[in-house]
Design a protein around this motif. Structure first.
Motif, PDB file in Angstrom:
ATOM      1  N   CYS A  89       0.889  -1.205  -0.004  1.00 31.49           N
ATOM      2  CA  CYS A  89       0.009   0.217  -0.071  1.00 31.49           C
ATOM      3  C   CYS A  89       0.961   1.169   0.056  1.00 31.49           C
ATOM      4  CB  CYS A  89      -0.865   0.040   1.083  1.00 31.49           C
ATOM      5  SG  CYS A  89      -1.946   1.404   1.272  1.00 31.49           S
TER       6      CYS A  89
ATOM      7  N   LYS B  37       0.364   3.665   3.201  1.00 30.31           N
ATOM      8  CA  LYS B  37       0.635   3.233   4.539  1.00 30.31           C
ATOM      9  C   LYS B  37       1.886   4.050   5.143  1.00 30.31           C
ATOM     10  CE  LYS B  37       1.470  -0.965   7.254  1.00 30.31           C
ATOM     11  NZ  LYS B  37       1.633  -2.377   6.993  1.00 30.31           N
ATOM     12  N   PRO B  38       1.830   4.393   6.331  1.00 29.39           N
ATOM     13  CA  PRO B  38       2.688   5.300   7.092  1.00 29.39           C
ATOM     14  C   PRO B  38       3.885   4.257   7.294  1.00 29.39           C
ATOM     15  CG  PRO B  38       0.628   5.645   7.957  1.00 29.39           C
ATOM     16  CD  PRO B  38       0.337   4.484   7.080  1.00 29.39           C
TER      17      PRO B  38
ATOM     18  N   GLY C  56       3.331   7.752   4.912  1.00 29.32           N
ATOM     19  CA  GLY C  56       2.552   7.573   3.749  1.00 29.32           C
ATOM     20  C   GLY C  56       3.056   8.368   2.496  1.00 29.32           C
TER      21      GLY C  56
ATOM     22  N   CYS D 179      -4.089  -1.917   1.658  1.00 29.66           N
ATOM     23  CA  CYS D 179      -4.264  -0.773   2.353  1.00 29.66           C
ATOM     24  C   CYS D 179      -5.401  -0.738   3.348  1.00 29.66           C
ATOM     25  CB  CYS D 179      -4.793   0.501   1.385  1.00 29.66           C
ATOM     26  SG  CYS D 179      -3.432   0.715  -0.006  1.00 29.66           S
TER      27      CYS D 179
ATOM     28  N   GLU E  52      -6.364  -0.760   6.789  1.00 27.71           N
ATOM     29  CA  GLU E  52      -5.928  -0.153   8.202  1.00 27.71           C
ATOM     30  C   GLU E  52      -6.438  -1.133   9.242  1.00 27.71           C
ATOM     31  OE1 GLU E  52      -5.091   3.866  10.625  1.00 27.71           O
ATOM     32  OE2 GLU E  52      -5.954   3.897   8.693  1.00 27.71           O
TER      33      GLU E  52
ATOM     34  N   GLN F  78      -9.113   2.336   5.616  1.00 29.84           N
ATOM     35  CA  GLN F  78      -8.167   2.000   4.520  1.00 29.84           C
ATOM     36  C   GLN F  78      -7.166   3.528   4.961  1.00 29.84           C
ATOM     37  OE1 GLN F  78      -8.973   0.547   0.589  1.00 29.84           O
ATOM     38  NE2 GLN F  78     -10.536   1.754   0.959  1.00 29.84           N
ATOM     39  N   TYR F  79      -5.794   3.231   4.798  1.00 30.36           N
ATOM     40  CA  TYR F  79      -4.850   4.000   4.842  1.00 30.36           C
ATOM     41  C   TYR F  79      -5.043   4.962   3.667  1.00 30.36           C
ATOM     42  CZ  TYR F  79      -2.075   1.002   8.020  1.00 30.36           C
ATOM     43  OH  TYR F  79      -1.626   0.426   8.913  1.00 30.36           O
ATOM     44  N   GLY F  80      -5.088   6.365   3.993  1.00 34.87           N
ATOM     45  CA  GLY F  80      -5.056   7.599   3.027  1.00 34.87           C
ATOM     46  C   GLY F  80      -6.663   7.820   2.737  1.00 34.87           C
TER      47      GLY F  80
END
Length: 802
Positions: free
Chosen positions: A340, A343-344, A396, A461, A463, A505-507
């Motif tokens: 992803c 993702k951080p 991210g 992605c 989370e 989801q991330y973002g």
């Protein structure tokens, strides 16, 4: 027993033979560990116009310029002990290097303390000595030129051992850091460290308590990395996560990239090699090097001696490479895993070259991301052994303008040489598109855990996944496979009702909502029985109390009461009018449950049930020893009487020898079956006669309205009213003086007694009467009239003698 020689063993055979010949007394001695801190060297390498510290230089090349200085205390000219810094180039096991390839620096003289060398053409190794200034330079040069092969081997093995020690130190440093800060993470992190650094993991340590795992993992440190290359099999020598064996072997030349570790064998061989060089004047001590920027911190396995024989420290520089520069073969650790982009602290999992984690040979690493416009963005990354890959050190990626799937590749430098790592497919999160797949929503039932799969555009992605219900929010764990995530809904203690899955989801700011319904256990439907011409059918199965309705070809059936039968349920359903189905037709019924679920049941319309009508009946009462009780009409029969009735078959029904007639009370209870030859006589295929004593067949307590039904081939027809069974008392007689008294037994079976059919001035018999006589009206016309308790509508007469 035959010993199979591995490629690793073959590599060591010549050296073992040489060492055994030169120093047989050392063969059985275990070498001391390299745990003594020695001096430092400062080393820089210039290749072309680029200068790098030694920590970033895995190999030297012809023409490279090398500067070497020793961090030693400077002293006056008359100091007792001074060290020469001696460097020599080697070119082959059988080719003594020329004297011009040896150089020295006087470390105590400021202007002559450093060496500035240029790698000559034909050189293969560079070895450095710290030699006492007392004729040591000439002695070292003579020793090297006399036995060049032994020094070539020593330099190779010292270089390799230093690289292996770097991997071991990286592993131990990480474990000890976790022990100090977060010991609970050792169990999760150590397998990744083992894979990243190719360290043999002692799995049994992870079964211990968290505060004991670190000390267990770091015991016997030599055996962590260092499988004995001379006595173990090659499979034991290769350590770390499962990898492609052929690929590892192809990448392990002498002085290779650290894919496997002959460290124990190396250290033992070094002891033998340097034992062969000992003299009354000098004793050689091997030194491992720990690299930090331009500093080589030396580790010794013996304390230097300043008395005869004086100690000469031997340090291996990187091997001199010929031909095309060799770079490590990095590959994705999880080949089928998408990454992803949002993702951080994005981790790009890689394996295949543990030295990327243990050294700085790979530097200036970045992730090259291709934009939809064809441009390239380079983002810096850092190797992290604890996380098993390169980490994008930012919160991210900026995903705006990127495609939903974006290509990216690792790129950097291995020493002075540019090299590319593996390519990754990055997913850029998008809102929407998540659905439940491969799971029938009607199978989400309470009382158990339910595995489900969700499909979406960017599974890498995800989370967090949360289950929301009336009882609260429950975070869920999940696994990713391809474009799907798998999870388990914990419905074991959940009430039926509406549920919501939240996929974060991330973002993407708002989580995706997936509406679900937790259903009650629906049980099962085993089948439907429906006879031609009948308005009713019977479902068999379990939990049939959840059935709300049923339709067959548009005909609606309403459920009745559920009856428990054997290990299941039976449910009768009735239509307002009988459907016009014919026997043998294949049909499908649609059953609707109370929660809206539907079940389809296929069945075949059964042949019409047997049908017959009552023609006539008669009753024969046995002789009575006392006063006979005579029942009026044929609507009732005494318990001890015999009933005979005749039947006529209707429709397609025809009587046969195997038929039976079932008789039972309308209110339920015992039934009796009258079969052919045992009370049932078939006159012909249309007429049958039944003779039975209901009181004896049904038991002494049987009473009330009776009914009958015809049974053919196990299929019963409808129940039809027959007569009423009543129990009668045994009457001994009536005596009249001042009053009349009726004597007998079971007088409680009488409801009331009168002298007339209208029951005027009747005498009521108390319930539960236990006497043998009771007062009755004076008979008129020689008769008394009785109403019986089993059926007060039936009037019986008793003839009384005057």
């Amino acid at each position: 027993m035959t010993t199979r020689l591995t490629p690793m063993m073959l590599r060591f055979l010549p050296l073992c033979a040489l060492a055994a010949a030169l120093a047989p007394t050392a063969a059985n001695a275990d070498p001391a560990p390299f745990d003594l801190t020695g001096p430092n060297l400062r080393v820089g390498v210039t290749h072309g116009t680029t200068t790098l510290p030694i920590a970033q230089v895995p190999r030297l090349a012809t023409g490279d310029r090398v500067t070497i200085a020793a961090d030693l205390p400077t002293g006056k000219k008359d100091d007792a002990e001074r060290y020469l810094l001696v460097a020599g180039f080697l070119r082959g096991a059988t080719e003594p290097p020329p004297k011009s390839w040896f150089f020295k620096a006087e470390t105590w003289k400021t202007k002559k303390a450093a060496l500035n060398l240029k790698v000559p053409d034909g050189a293969r190794q560079l070895v450095v000595f710290l030699v006492p200034d007392s004729g040591g330079f000439d002695t070292v040069v003579a020793a090297v030129r006399k036995q060049p092969g032994a020094f070539v081997r020593a330099v190779q093995d010292l270089d390799q051992a230093s690289l292996d020690r770097a991997r071991l130190d990286a592993f131990l440093d990480s474990i000890h850091a976790l022990e100090r800060t977060r010991p609970e993470r050792i169990e999760a992190v150590s397998p990744l460290l083992s894979r990243s650094l190719s360290i043999k993991l002692k799995a049994e340590c992870l079964d211990l308590a968290a505060d004991l795992q670190a000390s267990c993992l770091t015991q016997s440190r030599d055996s962590l990395v260092l499988a004995d290359g001379q006595s173990s099999t090659l499979a034991d020598t290769l350590v770390g996560a499962p990898t492609d064996l052929a690929l590892q072997l192809s990448a392990t030349p002498a002085g290779g990239l650290g894919y496997y570790s002959p460290y124990i064998g190396v250290v033992r061989d070094l002891a033998k090699i340097f034992g062969a060089f000992q003299s009354t004047q000098f004793r050689y001590i091997p030194a491992l090097a720990r690299l930090h920027d331009d500093r080589m911190a030396l580790l010794l396995n013996a304390a230097p001696s300043f008395a005869s024989p004086k100690s000469v420290m031997v340090v291996a520089m990187p091997v001199i490479e010929t031909g095309t520069p060799q770079t490590p073969t990095l590959r994705r650790a999880e080949a089928d895993r998408l990454v992803c982009a949002a993702k951080p602290d994005l981790v790009l999992p890689v394996e295949g070259a543990p030295l990327i984690y243990a050294t700085k040979f790979a530097h200036d690493m970045s992730l090259r991301v291709t934009t939809p416009q064809g441009g390239v963005v380079e983002l810096p990354v850092q190797a992290d052994a604890e996380r098993g890959g390169y980490v994008l050190d930012q919160v991210g990626m900026r995903t705006a303008g990127l495609s939903s799937v974006t290509d990216a590749k690792l790129h950097g430098r291995w020493g002075f040489t540019p090299f590319d790592g593996p390519q990754f497919r990055l997913q850029v999160p998008r809102a929407g598109g998540w659905t439940m797949v491969d799971t029938d929503p009607e199978n989400l039932v309470v009382g158990r855990d339910n595995p489900v799969a969700l499909a979406g555009p960017t599974p890498s992605c995800v989370e967090a996944v949360t289950l929301t219900s009336a009882a609260g929010d429950v975070p869920l764990a999940w696994t990713t496979t391809g474009d799907r995530i798998g999870l388990t809904l914990p419905l074991a203690k959940t009430a039926p009702g509406k549920l919501t899955l939240l996929v974060k989801q991330y973002g993407v700011e708002a989580p995706e909502k997936i509406a679900l319904t937790a259903l009650a256990e629906a049980g099962r439907i085993d089948g439907l029985t429906l006879y031609a011409g009948d308005p009713a059918g019977t479902l068999a199965g379990t939990r049939l109390d959840l059935v709300a309705s049923m339709t067959v070809d548009g005909v609606a059936f309403k459920p009745g009461e559920v009856v428990r039968a054997d290990k299941g349920d039976l449910l009768g359903l009735t239509a307002d009018t009988a459907p016009t189905f014919t026997a043998g037709q294949a049909k499908s019924a649609l059953v609707t449950l109370t929660d809206g679920r539907k079940r389809s049941v296929k069945f075949t319309v059964a042949a019409a049930r047997p049908k017959a009508t009552l023609i006539a009946k008669s009753v024969v009462a046995p002789p009575s020893p006392g006063l006979p009780v005579v029942l009026a009409g044929d609507t009732a029969i005494a318990q001890d009487a015999r009933l005979t009735f005749s039947l006529r078959a209707e429709g397609v029904t025809r009587f046969a020898a195997g038929d039976s007639v079932e008789i039972g009370a309308v209110g339920g209870g015992a039934t009796t079956s009258v079969a052919s030859g045992r009370g049932l006589t078939v006159q012909d295929e249309r007429i049958a006669v039944v003779s039975v004593e209901p009181g004896n067949a049904l038991g002494v307590s049987a009473h009330g309205p009776l009914r009958w039904r015809l049974v053919q081939d196990g299929v019963a027809g409808d129940w039809v009213p027959l007569t009423s069974l009543v129990r009668v008392p045994a009457l001994a007689g009536v005596t009249c003086k001042d009053v009349c008294t009726l004597a007998g037994s079971d007088l409680f079976l009488i409801d009331s007694v009168a002298a007339n059919a209208g029951f005027a001035d009747a005498v009521r018999v108390p319930e539960g009467f236990t006497g043998a006589s009771l007062t009755v009206p004076k008979p008129v016309g020689g008769a008394l009239f009785l109403k019986l308790r089993d059926d007060p509508a039936v009037v019986a007469t008793v003839a009384v003698k005057p």
